[in-house]
Design an enzyme around this catalytic site. Structure first.
Site, PDB file in Angstrom:
ATOM      1  N   CYS A  24      -5.876   2.160   6.174  1.00 13.45           N
ATOM      2  CA  CYS A  24      -6.528   0.904   6.217  1.00 13.45           C
ATOM      3  C   CYS A  24      -5.854   0.312   7.576  1.00 13.45           C
ATOM      4  O   CYS A  24      -5.008   1.049   7.891  1.00 13.45           O
ATOM      5  CB  CYS A  24      -6.353   0.031   5.045  1.00 13.45           C
ATOM      6  SG  CYS A  24      -4.695  -0.973   5.105  1.00 13.45           S
ATOM      7  N   HIS A  82       0.943  -1.238  -0.129  1.00 16.79           N
ATOM      8  CA  HIS A  82       0.178   0.033  -0.082  1.00 16.79           C
ATOM      9  C   HIS A  82       0.909   1.053   0.012  1.00 16.79           C
ATOM     10  O   HIS A  82       2.024   1.152   0.552  1.00 16.79           O
ATOM     11  CB  HIS A  82      -1.027  -0.093   1.515  1.00 16.79           C
ATOM     12  CG  HIS A  82      -2.006  -1.095   1.202  1.00 16.79           C
ATOM     13  ND1 HIS A  82      -3.101  -0.936   2.205  1.00 16.79           N
ATOM     14  CD2 HIS A  82      -2.116  -1.975   0.392  1.00 16.79           C
ATOM     15  CE1 HIS A  82      -3.969  -2.060   1.881  1.00 16.79           C
ATOM     16  NE2 HIS A  82      -3.364  -2.636   0.711  1.00 16.79           N
ATOM     17  N   CYS A 114      -2.150  -0.359   7.322  1.00 11.98           N
ATOM     18  CA  CYS A 114      -1.171   0.791   7.152  1.00 11.98           C
ATOM     19  C   CYS A 114      -1.340   1.775   8.708  1.00 11.98           C
ATOM     20  O   CYS A 114      -0.257   2.107   8.984  1.00 11.98           O
ATOM     21  CB  CYS A 114      -1.863   1.830   6.216  1.00 11.98           C
ATOM     22  SG  CYS A 114      -1.219   0.866   4.733  1.00 11.98           S
ATOM     23  N   GLU A 123       1.218   3.789   1.913  1.00  8.83           N
ATOM     24  CA  GLU A 123       1.793   4.156   3.119  1.00  8.83           C
ATOM     25  C   GLU A 123       2.968   3.094   3.581  1.00  8.83           C
ATOM     26  O   GLU A 123       4.001   3.466   3.945  1.00  8.83           O
ATOM     27  CB  GLU A 123       0.843   4.256   4.219  1.00  8.83           C
ATOM     28  CG  GLU A 123      -0.413   5.035   3.828  1.00  8.83           C
ATOM     29  CD  GLU A 123      -1.751   4.352   3.495  1.00  8.83           C
ATOM     30  OE1 GLU A 123      -1.536   3.517   2.761  1.00  8.83           O
ATOM     31  OE2 GLU A 123      -2.764   4.734   3.906  1.00  8.83           O
TER      32      GLU A 123
END
Ligand SMILES: [Zn+2]
Length: 157
Positions: free
Chosen positions: A84, A54, A87, A56
């Site tokens: 999310c 992801h 993260c 991040e």
């Protein structure tokens, strides 16, 4: 606490460029320390066959590599979308000092990126989660912690 719109603009630009370049999902992140960008990241899940890539996470990995540290104390993360649960946890593990997010989880859900089920899973008892999660060999596994406690040169984190 106030965020700097310049860094959020960068995170959003990374997210959009990631889409228009065909690299991946619409998520970008920027990590800042003392008013300077340390590292950036964009979603690379499909590009690298990595479900953890992801925006991040990619930014955290890049920032830690750039700083030569496993913690990002003193850093702020700007992410184009609300993190999310994975993260969010990674940001906590990295010890970032602040999180600035652009779009909300609901906005992501409307675009087909719904992580609400993860927040629901986290609230459930282990034996009621969708993926069977089974305790096995607990006493044996604890020996790893004993080894850790006995390790003189360990780096606590
Ligand atoms: Zn995430």
């Amino acid at each position: 606490m106030q965020g700097n719109p310049i860094f959020m603009e960068k995170a959003i630009a990374l997210a959009t460029e990631n889409v228009t370049s065909g690299r991946g999902g619409p998520f970008g992140a920027v990590i800042v320390r003392d008013g300077e960008i340390v590292a950036t990241g964009a979603n690379l899940v499909t590009a690298t066959n990595d479900p953890t890539a992801h925006g991040e996470i990619v930014a955290i990995r890049n920032a830690c590599a750039a700083l030569g540290d496993f913690q990002l104390t003193g850093c702020h993360i700007y992410t184009s979308c609300e993190p999310c649960p994975m993260c969010l946890a990674a940001i906590y593990w990295a010890r970032c000092d602040a999180i600035f997010y652009g779009s909300c989880a609901a906005d992501a859900a409307a675009a087909g990126f719904d992580d609400a089920f993860l927040y629901e899973e986290l609230k459930r008892p282990i034996n009621q989660r969708k993926i069977p999660t089974v305790n096995l060999m607990r006493e044996r596994a604890i020996s790893s912690f004993n080894a850790w406690r006995a390790q003189a040169g360990r780096i606590d984190y």
